[in-house]
Design a protein around this motif. Structure first.
Motif, mmCIF file in Angstrom:
data_model
loop_
_atom_site.group_PDB
_atom_site.id
_atom_site.type_symbol
_atom_site.label_atom_id
_atom_site.label_comp_id
_atom_site.label_asym_id
_atom_site.label_seq_id
_atom_site.Cartn_x
_atom_site.Cartn_y
_atom_site.Cartn_z
ATOM 1 N N SER A 143 -33.585 21.962 14.295
ATOM 2 C CA SER A 143 -33.788 23.225 15.324
ATOM 3 C C SER A 143 -33.489 23.000 16.850
ATOM 4 C CB SER A 143 -34.730 23.993 14.856
ATOM 5 O OG SER A 143 -34.838 25.081 15.781
ATOM 6 N N GLU A 144 -32.941 23.249 17.528
ATOM 7 C CA GLU A 144 -32.866 22.944 18.980
ATOM 8 C C GLU A 144 -34.190 23.407 19.676
ATOM 9 O OE1 GLU A 144 -29.273 24.110 21.180
ATOM 10 O OE2 GLU A 144 -28.018 23.524 19.569
ATOM 11 N N PRO A 145 -34.746 24.558 19.443
ATOM 12 C CA PRO A 145 -35.975 25.196 20.002
ATOM 13 C C PRO A 145 -37.062 24.071 19.653
ATOM 14 C CG PRO A 145 -34.718 26.950 19.205
ATOM 15 C CD PRO A 145 -34.090 25.976 18.653
ATOM 16 N N ALA A 146 -37.116 23.837 18.371
ATOM 17 C CA ALA A 146 -38.264 22.884 17.905
ATOM 18 C C ALA A 146 -37.984 21.295 18.374
ATOM 19 C CB ALA A 146 -37.941 22.770 16.404
ATOM 20 N N ALA A 147 -36.612 20.828 18.812
ATOM 21 C CA ALA A 147 -36.822 19.585 19.444
ATOM 22 C C ALA A 147 -36.902 19.713 20.947
ATOM 23 C CB ALA A 147 -35.205 19.201 19.263
ATOM 24 N N HIS A 148 -36.592 20.862 21.539
ATOM 25 C CA HIS A 148 -37.402 21.058 22.976
ATOM 26 C C HIS A 148 -38.823 21.157 22.968
ATOM 27 C CE1 HIS A 148 -32.779 21.698 23.312
ATOM 28 N NE2 HIS A 148 -32.955 21.313 24.710
ATOM 29 N N ILE A 149 -39.271 21.768 22.073
ATOM 30 C CA ILE A 149 -40.778 21.687 22.007
ATOM 31 C C ILE A 149 -41.449 20.598 21.909
ATOM 32 C CG2 ILE A 149 -42.711 22.799 21.083
ATOM 33 C CD1 ILE A 149 -40.938 25.221 20.613
ATOM 34 N N LEU A 150 -40.775 19.681 20.831
ATOM 35 C CA LEU A 150 -41.448 18.554 20.597
ATOM 36 C C LEU A 150 -41.374 17.556 22.021
ATOM 37 C CD1 LEU A 150 -42.773 16.442 18.870
ATOM 38 C CD2 LEU A 150 -40.216 15.927 18.053
ATOM 39 N N ALA A 151 -40.035 17.706 22.468
ATOM 40 C CA ALA A 151 -39.785 16.767 23.587
ATOM 41 C C ALA A 151 -40.899 17.082 24.821
ATOM 42 C CB ALA A 151 -38.381 16.762 24.210
ATOM 43 N N VAL A 152 -41.136 18.343 24.940
ATOM 44 C CA VAL A 152 -41.948 18.744 26.088
ATOM 45 C C VAL A 152 -43.398 18.348 25.770
ATOM 46 C CG1 VAL A 152 -43.150 20.857 27.338
ATOM 47 C CG2 VAL A 152 -40.644 20.680 27.014
ATOM 48 N N GLY A 153 -43.779 18.465 24.511
ATOM 49 C CA GLY A 153 -45.025 18.155 24.282
ATOM 50 C C GLY A 153 -45.239 16.601 24.224
ATOM 51 N N LEU A 154 -44.341 15.790 23.973
ATOM 52 C CA LEU A 154 -44.496 14.283 24.172
ATOM 53 C C LEU A 154 -44.460 13.986 25.537
ATOM 54 C CD1 LEU A 154 -42.242 12.997 21.598
ATOM 55 C CD2 LEU A 154 -44.402 12.775 21.732
ATOM 56 N N LEU A 155 -43.879 14.659 26.500
ATOM 57 C CA LEU A 155 -43.905 14.493 28.006
ATOM 58 C C LEU A 155 -45.160 14.936 28.488
ATOM 59 C CD1 LEU A 155 -42.198 13.552 30.364
ATOM 60 C CD2 LEU A 155 -41.603 16.094 30.884
ATOM 61 N N VAL A 156 -45.739 15.976 28.090
ATOM 62 C CA VAL A 156 -47.319 16.215 28.480
ATOM 63 C C VAL A 156 -48.303 15.152 27.996
ATOM 64 C CG1 VAL A 156 -48.906 18.228 28.237
ATOM 65 C CG2 VAL A 156 -46.751 18.935 28.694
#
Length: 163
Positions: free
Chosen positions: A64-77
């Protein structure tokens, strides 16, 4: 086939290294596979039409694109927070000086000698000599059994002994 008239017989096939027997075996086996394949696959059809079904390939793994973006932002944080903690911890551990390499007996003794109930390690150990027993790996003090068989590390190979 080797015993048929005009052929050299089974013993004659092996007379010249057996190459003739291998070729004859290959010929017989190929004929056998051909006949079996004709019987299995070329069956007379009773119907004139064949039913078929068309399918499309479907992805088995989907993201899911929203889930992938949320995961990427979480890893960046998480990475930024870890960097901040590392910098803050570097300031806190700057005054800590270890007399020797971490995890060694020398470090444990140096840290313990700073305790108020323990005398200075240099005073306690100044007149004692130790060696390492090569079979057991334990420290042997001079005068104990096995001191002569034990060995001392070369100071050029161990940086913490040279300091």
């Amino acid at each position: 086939m080797a015993k048929q008239p005009g052929n050299v017989g089974v013993a004659g096939l092996f007379a010249n290294g057996g190459d003739a027997f291998a070729k004859l075996s290959d010929q017989v086996y190929t004929m056998y596979l051909t006949l079996v394949a004709k019987e299995m696959y070329f069956i007379p059809s009773t119907t004139t039409t064949l039913n078929s079904e068309a399918r499309t390939w479907q992805k088995r793994l989907w993201m899911s694109e929203p889930a992938a973006h949320i995961l990427a932002v979480g890893l960046l944080v998480l990475a930024v927070a870890a960097a901040i903690i590392q910098v803050a911890h570097a300031r806190l551990r700057a005054p800590v000086t270890l007399a020797h390499d971490p995890g060694t007996l020398a470090t444990a003794l140096a840290l313990a000698s700073g305790h108020e109930h323990m005398p200075d390690a240099r005073v306690v150990l100044s007149k004692r000599r130790f060696r390492i027993d090569p079979t057991t790996g334990r420290l042997v003090e001079e005068g104990q059994k096995g001191f002569e068989d034990a060995w001392s590390p070369d100071p050029r190979q161990t940086s913490f002994l040279v300091r």
